[in-house]
Motif scaffolding. Structure first.
Motif, PDB file in Angstrom:
ATOM      1  N   GLN A   1       5.825  13.746  40.114  1.00  0.00           N
ATOM      2  CA  GLN A   1       6.280  15.128  40.283  1.00  0.00           C
ATOM      3  C   GLN A   1       6.245  15.892  38.969  1.00  0.00           C
ATOM      4  O   GLN A   1       5.894  17.072  38.937  1.00  0.00           O
ATOM      5  CB  GLN A   1       7.699  15.139  40.870  1.00  0.00           C
ATOM      6  CG  GLN A   1       7.759  14.711  42.329  1.00  0.00           C
ATOM      7  CD  GLN A   1       9.172  14.529  42.835  1.00  0.00           C
ATOM      8  OE1 GLN A   1      10.085  14.161  42.077  1.00  0.00           O
ATOM      9  NE2 GLN A   1       9.375  14.783  44.118  1.00  0.00           N
ATOM     10  N   LYS A   2       6.592  15.216  37.895  1.00  0.00           N
ATOM     11  CA  LYS A   2       6.534  15.871  36.585  1.00  0.00           C
ATOM     12  C   LYS A   2       5.097  16.252  36.248  1.00  0.00           C
ATOM     13  O   LYS A   2       4.846  17.318  35.678  1.00  0.00           O
ATOM     14  CB  LYS A   2       7.102  14.941  35.507  1.00  0.00           C
ATOM     15  CG  LYS A   2       8.601  14.715  35.613  1.00  0.00           C
ATOM     16  CD  LYS A   2       9.093  13.746  34.546  1.00  0.00           C
ATOM     17  CE  LYS A   2      10.585  13.480  34.690  1.00  0.00           C
ATOM     18  NZ  LYS A   2      11.087  12.530  33.690  1.00  0.00           N
ATOM     19  N   LYS A   3       4.162  15.391  36.611  1.00  0.00           N
ATOM     20  CA  LYS A   3       2.749  15.678  36.350  1.00  0.00           C
ATOM     21  C   LYS A   3       2.263  16.816  37.233  1.00  0.00           C
ATOM     22  O   LYS A   3       1.523  17.705  36.784  1.00  0.00           O
ATOM     23  CB  LYS A   3       1.916  14.419  36.588  1.00  0.00           C
ATOM     24  CG  LYS A   3       0.438  14.598  36.285  1.00  0.00           C
ATOM     25  CD  LYS A   3      -0.322  13.285  36.493  1.00  0.00           C
ATOM     26  CE  LYS A   3      -1.809  13.463  36.183  1.00  0.00           C
ATOM     27  NZ  LYS A   3      -2.558  12.188  36.386  1.00  0.00           N
TER      28      LYS A   3
ATOM     29  N   ASP B   1      23.678  19.487  33.315  1.00  0.00           N
ATOM     30  CA  ASP B   1      23.927  18.868  32.012  1.00  0.00           C
ATOM     31  C   ASP B   1      22.780  19.136  31.050  1.00  0.00           C
ATOM     32  O   ASP B   1      22.961  19.140  29.832  1.00  0.00           O
ATOM     33  CB  ASP B   1      24.128  17.351  32.170  1.00  0.00           C
ATOM     34  CG  ASP B   1      25.346  17.013  33.019  1.00  0.00           C
ATOM     35  OD1 ASP B   1      26.219  17.887  33.168  1.00  0.00           O
ATOM     36  OD2 ASP B   1      25.415  15.883  33.546  1.00  0.00           O
ATOM     37  N   ASN B   2      21.580  19.347  31.597  1.00  0.00           N
ATOM     38  CA  ASN B   2      20.414  19.659  30.772  1.00  0.00           C
ATOM     39  C   ASN B   2      20.271  21.147  30.498  1.00  0.00           C
ATOM     40  O   ASN B   2      19.740  21.543  29.459  1.00  0.00           O
ATOM     41  CB  ASN B   2      19.131  19.157  31.454  1.00  0.00           C
ATOM     42  CG  ASN B   2      18.947  17.654  31.296  1.00  0.00           C
ATOM     43  OD1 ASN B   2      19.833  16.961  30.823  1.00  0.00           O
ATOM     44  ND2 ASN B   2      17.815  17.158  31.733  1.00  0.00           N
TER      45      ASN B   2
ATOM     46  N   GLY C   1      23.474  12.987  40.470  1.00  0.00           N
ATOM     47  CA  GLY C   1      22.074  13.095  40.079  1.00  0.00           C
ATOM     48  C   GLY C   1      21.568  14.514  40.209  1.00  0.00           C
ATOM     49  O   GLY C   1      20.819  15.014  39.359  1.00  0.00           O
ATOM     50  N   VAL C   2      21.995  15.198  41.286  1.00  0.00           N
ATOM     51  CA  VAL C   2      21.617  16.599  41.468  1.00  0.00           C
ATOM     52  C   VAL C   2      22.250  17.461  40.376  1.00  0.00           C
ATOM     53  O   VAL C   2      21.618  18.333  39.788  1.00  0.00           O
ATOM     54  CB  VAL C   2      22.065  17.089  42.871  1.00  0.00           C
ATOM     55  CG1 VAL C   2      21.755  18.569  43.042  1.00  0.00           C
ATOM     56  CG2 VAL C   2      21.367  16.287  43.966  1.00  0.00           C
ATOM     57  N   MET C   3      23.528  17.208  40.099  1.00  0.00           N
ATOM     58  CA  MET C   3      24.253  18.004  39.111  1.00  0.00           C
ATOM     59  C   MET C   3      23.799  17.728  37.682  1.00  0.00           C
ATOM     60  O   MET C   3      24.134  18.482  36.768  1.00  0.00           O
ATOM     61  CB  MET C   3      25.763  17.731  39.228  1.00  0.00           C
ATOM     62  CG  MET C   3      26.396  18.223  40.520  1.00  0.00           C
ATOM     63  SD  MET C   3      26.326  20.015  40.692  1.00  0.00           S
ATOM     64  CE  MET C   3      27.552  20.507  39.491  1.00  0.00           C
ATOM     65  N   GLN C   4      23.054  16.641  37.486  1.00  0.00           N
ATOM     66  CA  GLN C   4      22.553  16.318  36.146  1.00  0.00           C
ATOM     67  C   GLN C   4      21.693  17.445  35.589  1.00  0.00           C
ATOM     68  O   GLN C   4      21.577  17.619  34.379  1.00  0.00           O
ATOM     69  CB  GLN C   4      21.748  15.017  36.195  1.00  0.00           C
ATOM     70  CG  GLN C   4      21.272  14.537  34.820  1.00  0.00           C
ATOM     71  CD  GLN C   4      20.401  13.305  34.922  1.00  0.00           C
ATOM     72  OE1 GLN C   4      20.347  12.649  35.959  1.00  0.00           O
ATOM     73  NE2 GLN C   4      19.715  12.988  33.851  1.00  0.00           N
ATOM     74  N   THR C   5      21.114  18.211  36.500  1.00  0.00           N
ATOM     75  CA  THR C   5      20.335  19.379  36.078  1.00  0.00           C
ATOM     76  C   THR C   5      21.161  20.280  35.175  1.00  0.00           C
ATOM     77  O   THR C   5      20.698  20.764  34.144  1.00  0.00           O
ATOM     78  CB  THR C   5      19.871  20.180  37.311  1.00  0.00           C
ATOM     79  OG1 THR C   5      19.051  19.344  38.119  1.00  0.00           O
ATOM     80  CG2 THR C   5      19.072  21.404  36.884  1.00  0.00           C
TER      81      THR C   5
ATOM     82  N   ALA D   1      14.706  16.496  34.765  1.00  0.00           N
ATOM     83  CA  ALA D   1      15.932  15.703  34.870  1.00  0.00           C
ATOM     84  C   ALA D   1      15.840  14.639  35.951  1.00  0.00           C
ATOM     85  O   ALA D   1      16.266  13.494  35.754  1.00  0.00           O
ATOM     86  CB  ALA D   1      17.119  16.624  35.124  1.00  0.00           C
ATOM     87  N   VAL D   2      15.307  14.980  37.136  1.00  0.00           N
ATOM     88  CA  VAL D   2      15.374  14.050  38.262  1.00  0.00           C
ATOM     89  C   VAL D   2      14.035  13.806  38.949  1.00  0.00           C
ATOM     90  O   VAL D   2      13.973  13.043  39.915  1.00  0.00           O
ATOM     91  CB  VAL D   2      16.402  14.553  39.323  1.00  0.00           C
ATOM     92  CG1 VAL D   2      17.796  14.558  38.750  1.00  0.00           C
ATOM     93  CG2 VAL D   2      16.033  15.945  39.827  1.00  0.00           C
ATOM     94  N   GLY D   3      12.960  14.437  38.488  1.00  0.00           N
ATOM     95  CA  GLY D   3      11.658  14.254  39.125  1.00  0.00           C
ATOM     96  C   GLY D   3      11.023  12.917  38.793  1.00  0.00           C
ATOM     97  O   GLY D   3      11.319  12.306  37.761  1.00  0.00           O
TER      98      GLY D   3
END
Length: 400
Positions: A114-116, A251-252, A245-249, A108-110
């Motif tokens: 970071q995703k890699k 939502d996913n 942005g933190v709370m978007q986690t 969501a926010v990485g």
């Protein structure tokens, strides 16, 4: 516009997940329900490796045939796969290596880097604290920048898969006096000095899935392990955006939790229907509910509630895949599915009588497992509060 007919690629993923639930999860569900605090079940290790090789935890999915700009991606695939695997056993599904709630936060926010770096790990999520449950903004675990490292101090509880995972995504505050804007999430890998698993909880349901308490004592992690910006917003609008942005986690992750409730409720309902059919009670959809028996009417109502939950889940996942704000829809599907999932499983125990209450069938296990789904990732009451704020256009400070 959402297309309710799934493309072939997603149908294949759904069918594969159901086959996995049927052939692997169901046969061992009771076995691991009786074994709590075990290591990761050996049967799940090759499954985790297989899903990782298929990219199930990354941005995959394909496009809806109706438009090149309309996507059915990772979120839609996740809710479909989660619903089917939960039909087998939620606890086992949550124990698959590589499919942690922390992975959703990283996606969501990485950053791409970071995703890699962390995307291939099994990442748990640590938010709840002894004095901070439904109010995520009350986090007290602290993170202080010291040179090229963050120093974390605090305690987390009820962290799913924290003792088995490769890493934990930890919510911490940079400044306790600046409220929501100072809350950030950090990736802490297992084995990091200063991080220790205090205990694993004994639970009513999801017994095979570990739920741990974690202590951070001068735990040092690299500066780059923060997800999102390290800056603390200095205006009201910027603070709102930063915490959003933190709370978007959530939502996913809330649609998949709704999918868990849908899957376990569907499993209990199917077992109940089969049992009733053996007793000569057949559902006749040609008749109206008023011309049906009380038992038939009860089954029809539960099926209708379950279908409503399913459609809400699909809508929330579809909006996430298409980059549409879905906070309200994520809370709606989680609230609806969590409530009706628990209601349906308990009713199925009742309708199946002594067989439903005993261990010969899995119905009583499904009922125990379903209760937590109306609690974690935000309680029923919190979801309704979020929905009300969205409908009324109120902020968290205006409507508590």
């Amino acid at each position: 516009m959402i297309n309710l007919e799934l493309p072939k690629k997603l149908q294949m993923a759904q069918n594969m997940s159901h086959q996995l639930a049927s052939t692997v999860f169901r046969p061992i569900a009771r076995k691991y329900d009786k074994i709590e605090h075990c290591d990761t079940p050996q049967e799940l290790i090759p499954i985790g490796q297989m899903l990782k090789s298929m990219g199930m935890s990354s941005e995959t999915g394909g496009k809806d045939s109706s438009s090149d700009s309309v996507k059915n991606g990772a979120n839609m695939m996740q809710v479909l796969a989660t619903g089917e695997m939960s039909w087998g056993c939620i606890g086992l599904m949550l124990s698959i290596p590589g499919l942690g709630l922390g992975n959703a936060a990283i996606q969501a926010v990485g950053t791409p880097e970071q995703k890699k770096k962390f995307g291939g790990l099994h990442c748990a999520m640590a938010i709840t604290e002894p004095g901070c449950g439904s109010d995520s903004a009350a986090v007290k675990t602290s993170a202080v920048l010291d040179g090229d490292e963050w120093v974390l101090n605090g305690e987390k509880i009820f962290a799913t898969a924290a003792s088995r995972g490769d890493a934990v995504v930890v919510w911490a505050t940079l400044d306790k006096h600046k409220g929501k804007a100072a809350i950030k999430s950090f990736v802490v890998e297992q084995g990091t000095p200063g991080m220790s698993i205090v205990r694993c909880e004994d639970k009513m349901g999801l017994r095979v899935s570990d739920t741990a308490a974690i202590l951070f004592s001068d735990c040092r992690i690299p500066k780059d392990n923060i997800l999102g910006s390290p800056e603390i917003a200095d205006t009201a609008e910027a603070r709102k955006k930063a915490f959003g942005g933190v709370m978007q986690t959530f939502d996913n992750t809330r649609p998949p939790v709704g999918a868990m409730a849908y899957g376990v409720a569907r499993a209990a309902l199917e077992i109940t229907k089969d049992l009733l059919l053996k007793e000569g009670v057949e559902l006749n959809y040609d008749r109206t509910i008023n011309n049906s028996s009380a038992l038939q009417a009860e089954m029809y109502r539960m099926e209708a509630e379950l279908e409503a939950a399913r459609l809400l889940i699909l809508k929330a996942a579809w909006m996430a895949d298409n980059k549409q704000p879905n906070s309200k829809q994520a809370s709606m599907c989680k609230a609806k599915a969590g409530r009706v999932g628990n209601k349906i499983t308990l009713k199925c125990v009742e309708l199946c009588g002594s067989l439903g209450y005993g261990e010969e069938l899995l119905v009583e296990k499904f009922a125990r497992d379903s209760k937590i789904l109306d609690i974690f990732e935000g309680t029923q009451q919190i979801q309704q509060l979020i929905i009300a704020r969205n409908v009324l256009g109120k902020s968290s400070s205006e409507l508590k």
